[in-house]
Design a protein around this motif. Structure first.
Motif, PDB file in Angstrom:
ATOM      1  N   VAL A   1      23.011  41.230  33.318  1.00 35.99           N
ATOM      2  CA  VAL A   1      22.926  42.644  32.970  1.00 35.99           C
ATOM      3  C   VAL A   1      24.050  43.432  33.643  1.00 35.99           C
ATOM      4  N   ALA A   2      24.289  43.152  34.921  1.00 33.70           N
ATOM      5  CA  ALA A   2      25.347  43.854  35.654  1.00 33.70           C
ATOM      6  C   ALA A   2      26.709  43.630  35.021  1.00 33.70           C
ATOM      7  N   LEU A   3      26.999  42.396  34.661  1.00 35.21           N
ATOM      8  CA  LEU A   3      28.281  42.083  34.035  1.00 35.21           C
ATOM      9  C   LEU A   3      28.419  42.802  32.692  1.00 35.21           C
ATOM     10  N   LYS A   4      27.350  42.804  31.905  1.00 29.46           N
ATOM     11  CA  LYS A   4      27.396  43.473  30.612  1.00 29.46           C
ATOM     12  C   LYS A   4      27.515  44.984  30.761  1.00 29.46           C
ATOM     13  N   MET A   5      26.845  45.530  31.780  1.00 26.38           N
ATOM     14  CA  MET A   5      27.002  46.959  32.057  1.00 26.38           C
ATOM     15  C   MET A   5      28.456  47.302  32.364  1.00 26.38           C
ATOM     16  N   ALA A   6      29.075  46.477  33.217  1.00 24.96           N
ATOM     17  CA  ALA A   6      30.459  46.741  33.622  1.00 24.96           C
ATOM     18  C   ALA A   6      31.406  46.672  32.434  1.00 24.96           C
ATOM     19  N   LEU A   7      31.273  45.630  31.632  1.00 27.47           N
ATOM     20  CA  LEU A   7      32.157  45.490  30.479  1.00 27.47           C
ATOM     21  C   LEU A   7      31.871  46.564  29.433  1.00 27.47           C
ATOM     22  N   GLY A   8      30.599  46.906  29.259  1.00 27.90           N
ATOM     23  CA  GLY A   8      30.248  47.965  28.320  1.00 27.90           C
ATOM     24  C   GLY A   8      30.785  49.308  28.759  1.00 27.90           C
ATOM     25  N   PHE A   9      30.784  49.548  30.072  1.00 22.63           N
ATOM     26  CA  PHE A   9      31.327  50.778  30.624  1.00 22.63           C
ATOM     27  C   PHE A   9      32.783  50.956  30.230  1.00 22.63           C
TER      28      PHE A   9
ATOM     29  N   GLN B   1      40.957  49.671  28.368  1.00 22.24           N
ATOM     30  CA  GLN B   1      40.085  48.522  28.171  1.00 22.24           C
ATOM     31  C   GLN B   1      40.285  47.549  29.313  1.00 22.24           C
ATOM     32  N   ARG B   2      39.208  47.158  29.969  1.00 22.80           N
ATOM     33  CA  ARG B   2      39.260  46.173  31.052  1.00 22.80           C
ATOM     34  C   ARG B   2      38.177  45.125  30.821  1.00 22.80           C
ATOM     35  N   HIS B   3      38.508  43.869  31.115  1.00 25.17           N
ATOM     36  CA  HIS B   3      37.500  42.826  30.915  1.00 25.17           C
ATOM     37  C   HIS B   3      37.567  41.716  31.960  1.00 25.17           C
ATOM     38  N   LYS B   4      38.466  41.819  32.938  1.00 21.24           N
ATOM     39  CA  LYS B   4      38.595  40.773  33.949  1.00 21.24           C
ATOM     40  C   LYS B   4      37.566  40.964  35.061  1.00 21.24           C
ATOM     41  N   ILE B   5      36.951  39.861  35.470  1.00 18.57           N
ATOM     42  CA  ILE B   5      35.947  39.877  36.531  1.00 18.57           C
ATOM     43  C   ILE B   5      36.490  39.120  37.742  1.00 18.57           C
TER      44      ILE B   5
ATOM     45  N   VAL C   1      37.517  33.671  35.211  1.00 17.54           N
ATOM     46  CA  VAL C   1      37.419  34.741  36.199  1.00 17.54           C
ATOM     47  C   VAL C   1      38.558  34.578  37.200  1.00 17.54           C
ATOM     48  N   THR C   2      38.754  35.601  38.027  1.00 19.00           N
ATOM     49  CA  THR C   2      39.731  35.531  39.111  1.00 19.00           C
ATOM     50  C   THR C   2      38.979  35.367  40.428  1.00 19.00           C
ATOM     51  N   ALA C   3      39.229  34.263  41.131  1.00 18.20           N
ATOM     52  CA  ALA C   3      38.526  33.985  42.378  1.00 18.20           C
ATOM     53  C   ALA C   3      39.394  34.320  43.584  1.00 18.20           C
ATOM     54  N   ILE C   4      38.796  34.987  44.553  1.00 14.61           N
ATOM     55  CA  ILE C   4      39.483  35.263  45.813  1.00 14.61           C
ATOM     56  C   ILE C   4      38.889  34.382  46.898  1.00 14.61           C
ATOM     57  N   PRO C   5      39.644  34.074  47.964  1.00 14.58           N
ATOM     58  CA  PRO C   5      39.134  33.171  48.991  1.00 14.58           C
ATOM     59  C   PRO C   5      38.004  33.790  49.806  1.00 14.58           C
ATOM     60  N   PHE C   6      37.108  32.928  50.293  1.00 11.34           N
ATOM     61  CA  PHE C   6      36.045  33.384  51.188  1.00 11.34           C
ATOM     62  C   PHE C   6      36.686  33.912  52.471  1.00 11.34           C
ATOM     63  N   PRO C   7      36.205  35.043  53.006  1.00 10.68           N
ATOM     64  CA  PRO C   7      36.816  35.639  54.199  1.00 10.68           C
ATOM     65  C   PRO C   7      36.405  34.928  55.489  1.00 10.68           C
ATOM     66  N   ALA C   8      36.886  33.720  55.675  1.00 11.86           N
ATOM     67  CA  ALA C   8      36.580  32.969  56.888  1.00 11.86           C
ATOM     68  C   ALA C   8      37.133  33.697  58.102  1.00 11.86           C
ATOM     69  N   ALA C   9      36.485  33.514  59.237  1.00 18.02           N
ATOM     70  CA  ALA C   9      36.910  34.186  60.464  1.00 18.02           C
ATOM     71  C   ALA C   9      38.377  33.898  60.753  1.00 18.02           C
ATOM     72  N   GLY C  10      39.167  34.937  60.949  1.00 24.12           N
ATOM     73  CA  GLY C  10      40.588  34.798  61.218  1.00 24.12           C
ATOM     74  C   GLY C  10      41.454  34.791  59.983  1.00 24.12           C
ATOM     75  N   ALA C  11      40.828  34.674  58.812  1.00 21.88           N
ATOM     76  CA  ALA C  11      41.599  34.623  57.560  1.00 21.88           C
ATOM     77  C   ALA C  11      41.188  35.740  56.606  1.00 21.88           C
ATOM     78  N   GLU C  12      40.607  36.795  57.150  1.00 21.69           N
ATOM     79  CA  GLU C  12      40.113  37.879  56.309  1.00 21.69           C
ATOM     80  C   GLU C  12      41.223  38.569  55.518  1.00 21.69           C
ATOM     81  N   GLN C  13      42.420  38.669  56.111  1.00 16.79           N
ATOM     82  CA  GLN C  13      43.494  39.384  55.434  1.00 16.79           C
ATOM     83  C   GLN C  13      43.881  38.716  54.126  1.00 16.79           C
ATOM     84  N   ALA C  14      43.790  37.404  54.082  1.00 18.74           N
ATOM     85  CA  ALA C  14      44.098  36.690  52.839  1.00 18.74           C
ATOM     86  C   ALA C  14      43.129  37.093  51.740  1.00 18.74           C
ATOM     87  N   THR C  15      41.889  37.294  52.118  1.00 18.67           N
ATOM     88  CA  THR C  15      40.891  37.755  51.149  1.00 18.67           C
ATOM     89  C   THR C  15      41.224  39.159  50.663  1.00 18.67           C
ATOM     90  N   PHE C  16      41.553  40.039  51.597  1.00 18.02           N
ATOM     91  CA  PHE C  16      41.881  41.418  51.221  1.00 18.02           C
ATOM     92  C   PHE C  16      43.109  41.469  50.314  1.00 18.02           C
TER      93      PHE C  16
END
Length: 423
Positions: free
Chosen positions: A111-119, A131-135, A169-184
């Motif tokens: 539902v959340a995904l459909k809400m976002a894309l519908g928005f 128009q945006r459709h990337k998650i 989808v586009t995946a970002i890395p898990f923010p492991a301790a010391g590597a948070e900046q890579a996630t950001f």
């Protein structure tokens, strides 16, 4: 007795494991039809918050069952749903003004995904945006087992056979301790690429191995999304209802999501029910005199009255009983038990977030298919504890009514299971 025709979820029947028949539950204890009992160390897959068969919830279910069992929710309504929606709006952040009902955590995510894309679709159609459709998703995440929910979860053993059905989808890395900046940095780049939404499990990635990150990281990720006008979806299906120490995990980061998914503890774990809450502008993007712009989602049992009555009883328990005190007490007990486990030679990476405690078993076999999960689950069944490790990751997430003695028994059985394997 003939073999059971039941096909169980996440169960390899070829292993021939013992599948107990549970007759009843009370508090933190499950009672088998054969007289055996088990302490429920995982809240029966993370749903049972106040304990099994809580009297107030059971009474609400009985009372509602004699009034109205089911009614179509498209163009009709009923008192339990209206009361519940207003109650949820009162306890969640003010910008979340709309409540959409469904029946499971996976569906709440769909539902959340459909809400976002519908928005974004309706805004673009009305000439008010692009128009945006990337998650955007986070690696190691898990959001359920329906097609959309699998698509935004980690690719691997859970969904490998169904890969042709999943969207990119586009995946970002898990923010492991010391590597948070890579996630950001990865999130910022993905947001700049005209993403529609970012979905995340706040503070704790559940099925991905009870991976935990800080509230500061969560706050920064939400800020990055806001800076690029990317919708922030918080999947609090598991982390909500006090599991991380507060009603919502997002509270600890001061984050107000654009869309919020809740289920599991919504009814205290007694009945299947889920909700997806959204900001007013997301609702208004679907408001029109054109029927083609409405939000096209439902199930036959949307906002089932009996389930809503159970959820209303759960809200009353939160309002009128010392639930937060119980959560704080359980969290303190978890800290003590986890500290004692940390010295075991097979234990590494002890971690805790509120009432959730976890650690990794030092082993050659790692990941979800590690043989440790089968061994410890079986050992627990044989010794009176329901525990279900995520491969070589052991977690304890019991109901808030769990006593000190019961928690001590849980950890004693886990410790004995580790030692038995060593022998």
């Amino acid at each position: 007795m003939t073999p059971s025709p039941v096909w169980h979820p996440f169960t390899q029947h070829g292993l021939g494991e013992d599948i107990p028949l549970i007759a009843r539950g009370q508090g933190a204890v499950l009672h088998g039809a054969d007289g055996r009992t088990w302490i429920d160390a995982i809240s029966s897959w993370w749903v049972t918050t106040h304990g099994h068969a809580h009297p107030r919830i059971m009474a609400a279910i009985r009372e509602q069952s004699e009034k109205l069992d089911q009614i179509i929710f498209a163009g009709w309504t009923h008192e339990p749903a209206e009361t519940l929606a207003r109650g949820l709006i009162q306890i969640t952040p003010e910008p979340l003004t709309r409540v959409f009902f469904s029946d499971s955590g996976s569906t709440a995510v769909e539902v959340a995904l459909k809400m976002a894309l519908g928005f974004w679709h309706n805004r673009e159609k009305g000439g008010h945006g692009e128009q945006r459709h990337k998650i955007i998703v986070m690696e190691h995440s898990y959001h359920g087992d329906t097609i959309g929910a699998m698509s935004v979860g980690a690719r691997g053993v859970f969904n490998r056979p169904y890969a042709p059905l999943l969207f990119d989808v586009t995946a970002i890395p898990f923010p492991a301790a010391g590597a948070e900046q890579a996630t950001f940095d990865a999130l910022d780049a993905a947001c700049r690429d005209h993403a529609a939404a970012f979905i995340v499990e706040p503070l704790v990635l559940g099925a991905g191995g009870m991976l935990m990150y800080s509230a500061d990281v969560l706050a920064e990720m939400a800020a990055i999304c806001a800076a690029h006008d990317v919708l922030f979806i918080a999947d609090e299906v598991m982390t909500g209802w006090g599991r991380t120490g507060t009603m919502l995990a997002c509270e600890q980061a001061g984050v107000i999501p654009d869309i919020l998914c809740l289920s599991k503890g919504l009814t205290g774990g007694s009945m299947p029910l889920a909700v997806t809450l959204a900001r007013e502008e997301i609702f208004m993007a679907h408001w029109s005199d054109d029927r083609a712009d409405c939000f096209f989602h439902s199930s036959s049992y949307t906002a089932n009255p009996i389930a809503c009555a159970a959820a209303n009883a759960n809200l009353a328990i939160w309002r009128e009983e010392p639930v937060q005190a119980r959560i704080d007490a359980l969290a303190a007990l978890q800290t003590e038990q986890l500290a004692a486990m940390a010295s075991h030679p097979l234990v590494a990476g002890t971690r805790q977030c509120g009432t959730i405690a976890a650690f990794d078993i030092v082993a050659d076999s790692q990941g979800y298919l590690s043989s440790w999960s089968v061994h410890l689950a079986g050992f627990g069944k044989a010794h009176g504890v329901l525990i279900r490790p995520l491969g070589n990751t052991v977690y304890v997430m019991p109901p808030y009514c769990t006593t000190p003695d019961q928690l001590q028994t849980i950890y004693a059985v886990v410790r004995e299971g580790l030692e038995a394997a060593g022998r």
